[in-house]
Design an enzyme around this catalytic site. Sequence first.
Site, PDB file in Angstrom:
ATOM      1  CE  LYS A  60      -3.771   2.213   2.460  1.00 42.54           C
ATOM      2  NZ  LYS A  60      -5.008   1.916   3.205  1.00 42.54           N
ATOM      3  CD  GLU A 116     -12.750  -4.799  -3.896  1.00 42.09           C
ATOM      4  OE1 GLU A 116     -11.945  -3.862  -3.973  1.00 42.09           O
ATOM      5  OE2 GLU A 116     -13.949  -4.722  -4.239  1.00 42.09           O
ATOM      6  CG  ASP A 155     -16.317   1.691   5.590  1.00 42.12           C
ATOM      7  OD1 ASP A 155     -15.524   2.193   4.770  1.00 42.12           O
ATOM      8  OD2 ASP A 155     -17.521   1.488   5.336  1.00 42.12           O
TER       9      ASP A 155
HETATM   10  C1  LIG Z   1      -9.969  -2.447   0.089  1.00 42.30           C
HETATM   11  C2  LIG Z   1      -8.684  -2.109  -0.610  1.00 42.30           C
HETATM   12  N1  LIG Z   1      -8.480  -3.055  -1.716  1.00 42.30           N
HETATM   13  C3  LIG Z   1      -7.508  -3.991  -1.604  1.00 42.30           C
HETATM   14  N2  LIG Z   1      -6.716  -3.930  -0.527  1.00 42.30           N
HETATM   15  C4  LIG Z   1      -5.742  -4.884  -0.336  1.00 42.30           C
HETATM   16  C5  LIG Z   1      -5.521  -5.931  -1.242  1.00 42.30           C
HETATM   17  C6  LIG Z   1      -6.349  -5.992  -2.431  1.00 42.30           C
HETATM   18  C7  LIG Z   1      -6.205  -6.995  -3.420  1.00 42.30           C
HETATM   19  C8  LIG Z   1      -7.043  -7.011  -4.533  1.00 42.30           C
HETATM   20  C9  LIG Z   1      -6.861  -8.032  -5.539  1.00 42.30           C
HETATM   21  C10 LIG Z   1      -5.962  -9.060  -5.496  1.00 42.30           C
HETATM   22  N3  LIG Z   1      -6.098  -9.762  -6.647  1.00 42.30           N
HETATM   23  N4  LIG Z   1      -7.061  -9.204  -7.392  1.00 42.30           N
HETATM   24  C11 LIG Z   1      -7.533  -8.139  -6.728  1.00 42.30           C
HETATM   25  C12 LIG Z   1      -8.050  -6.051  -4.669  1.00 42.30           C
HETATM   26  C13 LIG Z   1      -8.217  -5.053  -3.716  1.00 42.30           C
HETATM   27  C14 LIG Z   1      -7.370  -5.012  -2.594  1.00 42.30           C
HETATM   28  C15 LIG Z   1      -4.462  -6.916  -0.906  1.00 42.30           C
HETATM   29  O1  LIG Z   1      -4.175  -7.893  -1.649  1.00 42.30           O
HETATM   30  N5  LIG Z   1      -3.785  -6.766   0.263  1.00 42.30           N
HETATM   31  C16 LIG Z   1      -3.973  -5.755   1.127  1.00 42.30           C
HETATM   32  C17 LIG Z   1      -4.962  -4.766   0.865  1.00 42.30           C
HETATM   33  C18 LIG Z   1      -5.199  -3.679   1.713  1.00 42.30           C
HETATM   34  C19 LIG Z   1      -4.424  -3.493   2.941  1.00 42.30           C
HETATM   35  C20 LIG Z   1      -4.900  -2.233   3.679  1.00 42.30           C
HETATM   36  C21 LIG Z   1      -5.101  -2.445   5.113  1.00 42.30           C
HETATM   37  C22 LIG Z   1      -3.928  -1.626   4.556  1.00 42.30           C
HETATM   38  C23 LIG Z   1      -8.689  -0.685  -1.145  1.00 42.30           C
HETATM   39  C24 LIG Z   1      -9.774  -0.562  -2.227  1.00 42.30           C
HETATM   40  C25 LIG Z   1      -8.930   0.282  -0.010  1.00 42.30           C
HETATM   41  C26 LIG Z   1      -7.341  -0.405  -1.784  1.00 42.30           C
END
Ligand SMILES: C[C@@H](Nc1nc2c(c3cc(-c4cn[nH]c4)ccc13)C(=O)N=C/C2=C\CC1CC1)C(C)(C)C
Length: 319
Positions: A60, A116, A155
Amino acid sequence: KERGAALTVRKELDASGKPVLRTVKKGVQDFSFGRILGEGSYSSVYLATDRQSLKEYAIKVLEKRHIIKEKKVKYVNIEKNTLNRLTEHPGIVRLYYTFQDENSLYYVLDLCSGGELLGILKRTGTFDVECTRFYGAQILDAIRYMHSRGVIHRDLKPENVLLDDNMHVKITDFGTAKLLPDPKDPDSGGGNATMQGDGRSASFVGTAEYVSPELLMDKSASKASDLWAFGCIIYQLLAGRPPFKGGSEYLTFQKIVNLEYEFPPGFPPAARDLVERCLVLEPARRLTIEHIMNHEFFDSQPFGRDLWRTKAPRLRPYV
Ligand SMILES: C[C@@H](Nc1nc2c(c3cc(-c4cn[nH]c4)ccc13)C(=O)N=C/C2=C\CC1CC1)C(C)(C)C
């Protein structure tokens, strides 16, 4: 001090040419960045590979200038404190370590390659009872752990429920969490402790469809607010849409405070009873986590360790 900051050891020569081992924190150079996985309001999450171990992570990236300009320093602090508090549960996305360069902050986190839960639900339309029971139980087990560590998510929604490569749940996105004073670490409380925040304690409101009535009626969030969102999620997995959805945010809020929703025909009776006891306007009258775990809808569903060892069920729509 960064918890568990990852160190790489570099062999270098000192001034006199003597080989010296220098431990340095990992940095941007140690990763090769891939595609963007998700974008938050002031951050982007990238797929990244550790060049040395070839392990894949999600990183991130937060732009410092943007955070300070948008007065989001407080949320960045809350998210990091929350992630550092929630380290021992399979259902919570894990923060391994952080580093920064002159422009950005970097959080190295679990990769949730299943994406998601909302994305899966959109593809199948609805979940059948077995899938709803499995994913509901994993989300509930993760909420139980969060609450036991004094964290209220505030949330919870299918976009923030991610899936790992075993299609098991990973709850994410803690920038809007509320931290209750940690008994072991009293000054970590409240989430009002900011680095140089704006000082105002803005009472945060979640995403319209999942926000609890008490947050709209200007009371503060409590653990029961996460269980209201849980009820909305269970309803949505089986019905294919959230219980409260108006043409605008205002109309959605109106439906919530008037408890204006109904069940589609054929909605499973045990699930209906569970949802009805979570979607209660008075927070104190909502089912607690223990009651939900003992509800007939979760009959014969193991919680705790076994739940995270069982294979995820094949995703089938509820027809
Ligand atoms: C909800 C979040 N979306 C996501 N946050 C994280 C993902 C993530 C992965 C995919 C994905 C993987 N493969 N295809 C899609 C799609 C959305 C993701 C991940 O792998 N590891 C940590 C994440 C977040 C860590 C955060 C607590 C610090 C937003 C939209 C806010 C960016």
